[in-house]
Write an enzyme that holds these catalytic residues in place. Structure first.
Site, short mmCIF file in Angstrom:
data_model
loop_
_atom_site.label_atom_id
_atom_site.label_comp_id
_atom_site.label_asym_id
_atom_site.label_seq_id
_atom_site.Cartn_x
_atom_site.Cartn_y
_atom_site.Cartn_z
N GLY A 121 0.54 -1.30 -0.14
CA GLY A 121 0.18 -0.13 -0.10
C GLY A 121 0.76 1.15 0.30
N GLU A 140 11.09 3.60 5.86
CA GLU A 140 10.80 1.41 6.35
C GLU A 140 12.31 0.93 6.94
OE1 GLU A 140 8.54 -1.09 4.92
OE2 GLU A 140 10.21 -1.66 6.29
N CYS A 158 3.99 -9.14 1.57
CA CYS A 158 3.81 -9.46 0.66
C CYS A 158 5.23 -10.47 -0.14
CB CYS A 158 2.99 -9.01 -0.12
SG CYS A 158 2.92 -9.53 -2.13
N CYS A 163 2.52 -13.66 0.16
CA CYS A 163 2.27 -13.62 -1.08
C CYS A 163 3.47 -14.60 -2.12
CB CYS A 163 1.32 -12.85 -2.34
SG CYS A 163 0.85 -11.26 -1.38
N LYS A 166 5.62 -17.80 -0.06
CA LYS A 166 4.99 -18.83 -0.31
C LYS A 166 3.97 -19.19 -1.16
CE LYS A 166 0.46 -17.61 -0.99
NZ LYS A 166 -0.53 -17.13 -0.20
N TYR A 293 -6.81 -19.90 6.30
CA TYR A 293 -5.82 -19.76 4.33
C TYR A 293 -4.24 -20.13 4.52
CZ TYR A 293 -4.00 -14.69 3.54
OH TYR A 293 -3.22 -13.89 3.72
N GLU A 297 -2.58 -23.46 3.11
CA GLU A 297 -1.22 -23.05 2.39
C GLU A 297 -0.28 -23.74 2.86
OE1 GLU A 297 -3.10 -19.09 0.23
OE2 GLU A 297 -1.46 -18.97 1.95
N HIS A 551 -12.86 -26.62 -24.81
CA HIS A 551 -12.61 -27.89 -25.20
C HIS A 551 -11.87 -28.10 -24.82
CE1 HIS A 551 -14.44 -31.72 -24.31
NE2 HIS A 551 -14.72 -32.19 -24.86
N GLU A 556 -14.87 -24.85 -19.02
CA GLU A 556 -15.87 -25.24 -19.76
C GLU A 556 -16.81 -25.38 -18.69
OE1 GLU A 556 -16.12 -27.89 -22.57
OE2 GLU A 556 -14.64 -28.61 -21.75
C1 LIG Z 1 1.86 -15.80 4.56
C2 LIG Z 1 1.24 -14.83 3.82
C3 LIG Z 1 0.52 -15.36 3.06
C4 LIG Z 1 -0.22 -14.10 2.26
N1 LIG Z 1 -0.65 -14.38 0.26
C5 LIG Z 1 -0.91 -13.59 -0.05
C6 LIG Z 1 -1.70 -14.07 -1.35
O1 LIG Z 1 -1.26 -14.74 -1.33
N2 LIG Z 1 -2.49 -13.05 -1.78
C7 LIG Z 1 -2.58 -11.33 -0.51
O2 LIG Z 1 -3.43 -11.10 -1.84
N3 LIG Z 1 -1.98 -11.21 0.33
C8 LIG Z 1 -1.74 -12.07 0.95
N4 LIG Z 1 -1.41 -12.09 2.36
C9 LIG Z 1 -1.86 -10.42 2.63
C10 LIG Z 1 -0.64 -9.41 2.13
O3 LIG Z 1 1.00 -9.97 2.36
C11 LIG Z 1 -0.99 -8.35 2.54
O4 LIG Z 1 -2.41 -8.40 2.69
C12 LIG Z 1 -0.46 -7.03 2.28
O5 LIG Z 1 1.20 -7.41 2.35
C13 LIG Z 1 -0.65 -5.58 3.31
O6 LIG Z 1 -0.09 -4.52 2.83
P1 LIG Z 1 0.46 -3.48 3.28
O7 LIG Z 1 0.92 -2.45 2.10
O8 LIG Z 1 -1.10 -2.99 4.19
O9 LIG Z 1 1.42 -3.77 4.76
P2 LIG Z 1 2.89 -4.44 4.28
O10 LIG Z 1 3.00 -5.55 2.92
O11 LIG Z 1 3.01 -5.26 6.04
O12 LIG Z 1 3.49 -3.31 4.39
C14 LIG Z 1 3.93 -2.42 5.74
C15 LIG Z 1 5.21 -2.85 6.04
O13 LIG Z 1 5.43 -1.16 6.92
C16 LIG Z 1 6.65 -1.32 7.32
N5 LIG Z 1 7.11 -0.42 9.22
C17 LIG Z 1 5.75 -1.05 9.80
N6 LIG Z 1 5.91 -0.59 11.35
C18 LIG Z 1 6.88 0.35 10.64
C19 LIG Z 1 7.40 1.36 11.01
N7 LIG Z 1 6.63 2.36 12.20
N8 LIG Z 1 8.09 2.89 10.12
C20 LIG Z 1 8.69 2.01 9.52
N9 LIG Z 1 8.02 1.03 8.80
C21 LIG Z 1 7.85 0.17 8.73
C22 LIG Z 1 6.43 -3.19 7.68
O14 LIG Z 1 7.99 -2.98 7.78
C23 LIG Z 1 6.44 -2.99 5.96
O15 LIG Z 1 7.01 -3.73 5.00
C24 LIG Z 1 -0.52 -12.74 2.61
C25 LIG Z 1 -0.34 -12.34 4.23
C26 LIG Z 1 0.79 -13.38 4.09
C27 LIG Z 1 1.47 -12.92 6.20
#
Ligand SMILES: Cc1cc2nc3c(=O)[nH]c(=O)nc-3n(C[C@H](O)[C@H](O)[C@H](O)COP(=O)(O)OP(=O)(O)OC[C@H]3O[C@@H](n4cnc5c(N)ncnc54)[C@H](O)[C@@H]3O)c2cc1C
Length: 566
Positions: A121, A140, A158, A163, A166, A293, A297, A551, A556
């Site tokens: 995000g 970060e 992710c 994602c 995994k 999930y 997985e 097919h 299908e």
């Molecule tokens: C095992 C597993 C499998 C998954 N599989 C899937 C899948 O197949 N498909 C799918 O759509 N989703 C999957 N997800 C979910 C997906 O990973 C998350 O929904 C997604 O990463 C959320 O993105 P985000 O930006 O909210 O947070 P994140 O990707 O978690 O990013 C947050 C970032 O903020 C950083 N941070 C935290 N605190 C601070 C701070 N104080 N200062 C600076 N940086 C900080 C963290 O280090 C991290 O890098 C999975 C999750 C897990 C755990």
């Protein structure tokens, strides 16, 4: 016959993608007024819509301008159209103080946007905001494979612990089933194939390093200032990293979440999904606690790679929130592959026993294994972030409360992704990040749309799903038609394995509109992505009935569900 022109766009149909539908049992039944079931807590993910918009003055080469999410999945993408947009939100134009796109605050603040957390995000929001002319910084935590209060890494969950790694391990483990299938097709091995865990993990880690580089490069080519360190909010316009203060017109919190472990004695011995993706060796026997999930997985991954897997599920069924039939069929298929289910068993303690093994004590008994993994939930990373002190409201789970534009109760502080606990999926975080950037810096009011977002579970076989479950549809609509098909895939006829495919379509009988599509079976996530587009566009059962199938495929069947009442 499929026209030749179309065939050229189709992936090569291998035996593995062909299904034998003649023994399928399709049925339609009208269902209504069933006991109301809990609403879906998990259902969604969006498509990345593959339409990069770049109005950045320093337009980078095509591959750099692609979203990292797409890059991480593809090495080559031959048909990409780049649409250049000429709105006023460009970097050059936005420097004018009279442009009210949130990016005209250079004199007052260090940045227009300060983003905390460079996961899905945060990176998406930062990059799009910069492309719209904003002066952006993102902070970060330093990289580590296991996340903590002080460790993370560009790319986020992710890319580094979710994602991507995994799915790479799912790919690795699936070969076991394919080796078994191949015997029915005449393959003979002189010896049993062996798997080298350390090669898989080291190759996976190299790929993650590559992706971290891609993300860093995306940020730098967009002109985003990347700061390594832990971010904290000091006041509505000030963040602090490594003791240095940065002011910004807007602050975006995109810090995601982390795995949680219940407070049972011996919890210090257990691992979570973070560690499971980076173990030094594969456990011979693993005990996994959880029925969601992630638990399923990982059960499939370790089972495929040869571990004995025990799954401890607190409830009577796995995958709460999914369609009831899907829940049952997946558990049956996983049990046939050798995963041992312990339903209605909750963990009470973990103890170290002889040879370094661990004993998991539950309300019903105990089991000894080499490793105990808890996949029992995740919590938003909102601790020690300064949120309470500055007055940002959290919900009872510690997630940041936001409005439909991702704004908190303070005008200058916004939040996207898992930290808001709306739909915790990568494509949803991307969508929320982009909607935020367009709203604040693009002079548009864009709300993320959380309706009919598809999702997948990469179990073996996998699940693909979009829209309402049967239970939700019945609760919401009075008259619902349900079409199901449960059949033996063509590949299983020669492999001799007990594999099944299951499909379900839920239709609003009054409007003929498709409310939900669910599938369990090979390629279900790939198939459902296409259906998600159609459902979002208002697909009706009549549209499906008038669609000619491809097919021989499993997909299908979705266009051929016959209307015989059960
Ligand atoms: C095992 C597993 C499998 C998954 N599989 C899937 C899948 O197949 N498909 C799918 O759509 N989703 C999957 N997800 C979910 C997906 O990973 C998350 O929904 C997604 O990463 C959320 O993105 P985000 O930006 O909210 O947070 P994140 O990707 O978690 O990013 C947050 C970032 O903020 C950083 N941070 C935290 N605190 C601070 C701070 N104080 N200062 C600076 N940086 C900080 C963290 O280090 C991290 O890098 C999975 C999750 C897990 C755990």
């Amino acid at each position: 016959m499929v026209p030749l022109r179309l065939i050229s766009f189709l992936p090569a149909l291998s035996p593995s993608s062909s299904y034998y539908n003649c023994n399928s049992s399709s049925c339609r039944c009208s269902r209504s007024a069933m006991a109301a079931l809990p609403r879906c807590a998990f259902s969604v993910s969006t498509a990345f819509h593959g339409r990069p918009v770049s109005n950045h003055a320093r337009f980078a080469p095509l591959w750099r301008d692609l979203e990292a999410f797409r890059l991480q999945n593809m090495q080559f993408h031959p048909k990409i159209r780049v649409r250049r947009s000429h709105r006023i939100g460009t970097r050059a134009l936005a420097s004018g103080a009279d442009i009210d796109n949130g990016a005209g605050a250079q004199k007052e603040y260090d940045y227009d946007l300060f983003t905390i957390g460079a996961g899905s995000g945060g990176v998406r929001a930062a990059r799009f905001a910069a492309n719209l002319g904003a002066r952006v910084a993102i902070c970060e935590l330093p990289f580590a494979t296991i996340s903590s209060e002080n460790a993370g890494g560009v790319g986020g969950t992710c890319v580094l612990r979710g994602c991507v790694p995994k799915k790479l391990l799912v790919y690795g483990s699936k070969f076991a089933h394919e080796f078994k299938e191949s015997r029915g097709f005449g393959w003979i091995y002189d010896s049993k194939p062996r798997h080298d865990w350390s090669s898989l993990i080291s190759n996976k880690n190299s790929e993650l390093q590559r992706l971290v580089g891609v993300y860093q490069s995306i940020l730098s080519s967009a002109g985003v200032n990347l700061i390594e360190g832990r971010g904290k909010i000091l006041d509505p316009h000030t963040a602090e990293v490594n003791g240095k203060r940065y002011t910004a017109k807007h602050i975006l919190v995109s810090v995601g979440g982390r795995a949680t472990v219940p407070n049972v004695p011996g919890k210090e011995w257990v691992i979570t999904s973070d560690e499971a993706l980076d173990l030094p060796s594969r456990p011979g026997k693993i005990l996994i606690v959880g029925g969601g999930y992630i638990a399923l997985e990982f059960a499939g991954i370790f089972n495929g790679l040869g571990s004995e897997v025990h799954l401890f599920v607190r409830q009577k069924k796995v995958l709460r929130g999914f369609d009831e039939e899907v829940r049952s069929i997946v558990a049956d298929q996983l049990a046939l592959k050798g995963i041992k289910f312990h339903f209605e068993e909750s963990p009470e303690a973990v103890e170290k026993v002889a040879d370094g093994q661990l004993l998991l004590r539950t309300n019903r008994g105990s089991e000894v294994g080499d490793c105990v993994m808890f996949a029992t939930g995740r919590a938003p990373n909102t601790k020690n972030l300064g949120l309470e002190a500055v007055g940002v409201k959290l919900n009872d789970k510690g997630a940041i409360k936001v409005d439909e534009f991702s704004k908190t109760n303070l005008d200058s502080i916004w939040a996207v992704g898992d930290v808001t606990d709306r739909l915790n999926l990568t494509p949803v975080a991307l969508m929320e990040g982009m909607a935020f950037a367009k709203t604040v810096f693009g002079n548009q009011s864009v709300k993320p749309d959380h309706a009919s977002v598809p999702s997948a579970v990469f179990t073996q076989p996998p699940i693909g799903t979009v829209g309402l479950t049967e239970e939700q549809a019945i609760e919401k609509f009075q008259d619902v038609d349900v079409y199901t098909s449960n059949f033996r895939p063509m590949k299983a006829t020669l492999s001799g394995l007990p594999d099944r495919a299951f499909m379900k379509i839920i239709v609003d009988a009054t409007s003929d509109r498709i409310l939900g599509v669910h599938m369990v079976g090979e390629d279900a996530p790939e198939i459902l992505q296409g259906f998600a587009v159609a459902v979002k566009a208002g697909l009706t059962k009549a549209h499906l009935d008038s669609t000619v199938g491809i097919h021989p495929t499993a997909a299908e069947e979705l266009a051929q569900m016959v209307t015989t009442s059960s």
